[in-house]
Design an enzyme around this catalytic site. Structure first.
Site, PDB file in Angstrom:
ATOM      1  N   GLY A   9      -6.627  42.660   9.643  1.00  0.00           N
ATOM      2  CA  GLY A   9      -6.273  41.298   9.243  1.00  0.00           C
ATOM      3  C   GLY A   9      -6.304  40.426  10.485  1.00  0.00           C
ATOM      4  O   GLY A   9      -5.419  40.527  11.327  1.00  0.00           O
ATOM      5  N   LEU A  10      -7.348  39.606  10.599  1.00  0.00           N
ATOM      6  CA  LEU A  10      -7.512  38.791  11.810  1.00  0.00           C
ATOM      7  C   LEU A  10      -7.072  37.361  11.488  1.00  0.00           C
ATOM      8  O   LEU A  10      -7.731  36.655  10.735  1.00  0.00           O
ATOM      9  CB  LEU A  10      -8.981  38.834  12.248  1.00  0.00           C
ATOM     10  CG  LEU A  10      -9.287  38.491  13.704  1.00  0.00           C
ATOM     11  CD1 LEU A  10      -8.583  39.437  14.669  1.00  0.00           C
ATOM     12  CD2 LEU A  10     -10.801  38.547  13.965  1.00  0.00           C
ATOM     13  N   GLY A  12      -6.439  34.874  13.730  1.00  0.00           N
ATOM     14  CA  GLY A  12      -6.740  33.846  14.729  1.00  0.00           C
ATOM     15  C   GLY A  12      -5.632  33.761  15.767  1.00  0.00           C
ATOM     16  O   GLY A  12      -5.615  32.864  16.597  1.00  0.00           O
ATOM     17  N   SER A  16      -3.225  39.990  16.350  1.00  0.00           N
ATOM     18  CA  SER A  16      -4.255  40.687  15.570  1.00  0.00           C
ATOM     19  C   SER A  16      -5.562  40.815  16.356  1.00  0.00           C
ATOM     20  O   SER A  16      -6.321  41.771  16.145  1.00  0.00           O
ATOM     21  CB  SER A  16      -4.482  40.004  14.223  1.00  0.00           C
ATOM     22  OG  SER A  16      -4.650  38.630  14.363  1.00  0.00           O
ATOM     23  N   MET A  35      -7.896  35.726   5.793  1.00  0.00           N
ATOM     24  CA  MET A  35      -7.599  35.249   4.437  1.00  0.00           C
ATOM     25  C   MET A  35      -6.974  33.859   4.488  1.00  0.00           C
ATOM     26  O   MET A  35      -6.299  33.501   5.452  1.00  0.00           O
ATOM     27  CB  MET A  35      -6.686  36.226   3.696  1.00  0.00           C
ATOM     28  CG  MET A  35      -5.366  36.404   4.343  1.00  0.00           C
ATOM     29  SD  MET A  35      -4.325  37.514   3.408  1.00  0.00           S
ATOM     30  CE  MET A  35      -2.993  37.636   4.573  1.00  0.00           C
ATOM     31  N   CYS A 110       5.058  37.930   0.908  1.00  0.00           N
ATOM     32  CA  CYS A 110       3.652  37.872   1.324  1.00  0.00           C
ATOM     33  C   CYS A 110       3.187  39.268   1.739  1.00  0.00           C
ATOM     34  O   CYS A 110       2.095  39.703   1.373  1.00  0.00           O
ATOM     35  CB  CYS A 110       3.477  36.877   2.467  1.00  0.00           C
ATOM     36  SG  CYS A 110       1.779  36.808   3.062  1.00  0.00           S
ATOM     37  N   GLY A 135      -1.510  43.169  12.799  1.00  0.00           N
ATOM     38  CA  GLY A 135      -0.910  42.956  14.118  1.00  0.00           C
ATOM     39  C   GLY A 135       0.603  42.808  14.064  1.00  0.00           C
ATOM     40  O   GLY A 135       1.190  42.150  14.913  1.00  0.00           O
ATOM     41  N   CYS A 209       4.608  30.090   7.242  1.00  0.00           N
ATOM     42  CA  CYS A 209       3.209  29.803   7.560  1.00  0.00           C
ATOM     43  C   CYS A 209       2.661  28.573   6.846  1.00  0.00           C
ATOM     44  O   CYS A 209       1.936  27.786   7.442  1.00  0.00           O
ATOM     45  CB  CYS A 209       2.349  31.021   7.299  1.00  0.00           C
ATOM     46  SG  CYS A 209       2.522  31.657   5.628  1.00  0.00           S
TER      47      CYS A 209
END
Ligand SMILES: Nc1ncnc2c1ncn2[C@@H]1O[C@H](COP(=O)(O)OP(=O)(O)OP(=O)(O)O)[C@@H](O)[C@H]1O
Length: 380
Positions: A9-10, A12, A16, A35, A110, A135, A209
């Site tokens: 799961g990247l 940004g 991660s 995502m 989540c 991460g 978030c």
């Protein structure tokens, strides 16, 4: 031998990015998935000029960073939208709970419904992954004796995120890697800098978030009308101020009470949701914050508890009643309806109904449930 394929799961962010890099170094076949869970337009999240987000949506900037990291590492980056799923499983519950005057944590939902469910399934089925990686500051280990996947705390206790992961199941844990378990933030940033990743010095994300840097109250007013009420001094029962909604206050909160003219500082001692009253107490008297017992229901155990305690109807372990709180030794007794009565060895501050209690045995996160009916027997 064929390499195991892992989808990271990247986001940004730096964590991660480094998780992806470490997995590559460990010899996995690594790909990444970004995502998008929030769409301001579709979600009617338009709050007036100073609050609008679209042209400079942080999500899209994060995506650009994720693209740069993936390019630097030479890994494929996929992208998927879970906007409807996030709305249905996370945001709606979040709003419903706020309307009831409670302060739920959307990160827990989540993780349960999006990252370790929709994301996990997408990675396994659409992207043909063997596992996913995140991460988060946490770890997972397989115990050959108990044949259980154990979720363990991060070595860096200040960063440990197991509190938010306590709703995961064995099925989910068996498919997850957390490469950052033994690393400190400074080490992660150094690894990122040594590998020239653009995210090396990127600011940590804070808060919820989908709200980002925006003002929380203004954001929520978009979805929930104000529910004004009185602020009452718990010592004198006098009205000392007014508020726009009990949901904007949490037990123990000191700032933002706007009690001008009071001789000394106060904190939120209690909330009467039905009567819309906030009770405040003098900061020097913390006794109103203390409790020694609670009922915890809807508990998810991350593993087969019978392998870890002698009697699952009656056992001792430790608990956290909010993120970043030190553990307290607790005694659990299972009640007929499946909930647990949790008695703490010492009184604990600010245990709040509607929030999550998470249970640990040493380093292992056993699971968590919703705090209900906090009691202060013989404390006052
Ligand atoms: N939009 C996203 N797309 C894919 N994965 C995500 C996304 N947001 C978060 N994640 C995953 O969940 C992990 C924990 O999320 P959290 O929001 O706590 O991130 P963080 O600690 O700020 O980490 P990072 O520095 O990687 O952003 C991230 O490290 C990442 O693996």
């Amino acid at each position: 031998m064929k390499k195991e394929k892992v989808i990271v799961g990247l986001s940004g962010g730096v964590d991660s990015s480094v998780a992806a890099l470490l997995l590559q170094e460990q010899g996995y076949e690594v790909e990444a998935l970004f995502m998008r869970n929030w769409d301001s337009m579709a979600n009617n999240d338009v709050l007036g000029n100073d609050q609008q987000i679209d042209a400079t949506c942080p999500q899209e900037l994060d995506y650009l960073d994720a693209q740069q990291v993936a390019a630097k590492l030479g890994i494929k980056l996929h992208r998927v939208d879970f906007i409807k799923e996030y709305w249905d499983h996370v945001f709606q519950y979040f709003i419903e709970e706020y309307q009831k005057g409670r302060t739920p944590n959307p990160d827990i939902l989540c993780n349960k419904y999006i990252k370790f469910d929709k994301f996990l399934n997408y990675a396994l089925t659409e992207l043909k992954a063997d596992k996913i990686a995140m991460g988060h500051y946490a770890g997972v280990q397989f115990n050959a004796q108990t044949k259980q996947f154990e979720m363990i705390r991060a070595l860096d206790q200040n960063k440990d995120q197991t509190y938010f992961l306590a709703q995961l199941s064995q099925a989910q844990l068996s498919k997850v890697l957390f490469p950052l378990q033994s690393l400190k933030k400074a080490e992660i940033r150094k690894i990122a800098a040594d590998h020239n990743l653009v995210t090396a010095n990127k600011k940590d994300s804070t808060g919820i978030c989908f709200i980002g840097e925006r003002e929380f109250t203004k954001f929520l007013q978009n979805y929930i009308p104000n529910q004004p009420g009185e602020i009452v001094d718990i010592h004198t029962n006098q009205v000392v101020g007014h508020h726009i909604g009990v949901m904007y206050y949490t037990i123990g909160q000191r700032k933002g009470l706007n009690l001008g003219g009071m001789a000394e500082p106060y904190y939120v001692a209690n909330k009467d949701i039905d009567k819309k009253i906030i009770y405040v107490a003098k900061a020097r008297d913390e006794s109103f914050l203390l409790s020694n017992k609670a009922i915890v229901n809807e508990i998810n155990w991350t593993l087969d508890l019978t392998q870890y305690v002698d009697d699952l109807h009656d056992f001792w372990c430790t608990a956290k009643f909010r993120y970043r709180q030190a553990d307290s030794p607790v005694h659990l007794i299972k009640l007929k309806d499946g909930s647990y009565q949790v008695s703490y060895a010492q009184p604990v501050k600010a245990v709040t109904e509607g929030q999550q209690a998470v249970f640990y045995l040493g380093n292992i996160c056993l699971g968590g449930g919703i705090i209900d009916k906090v009691s202060k027997e013989q404390l006052q």
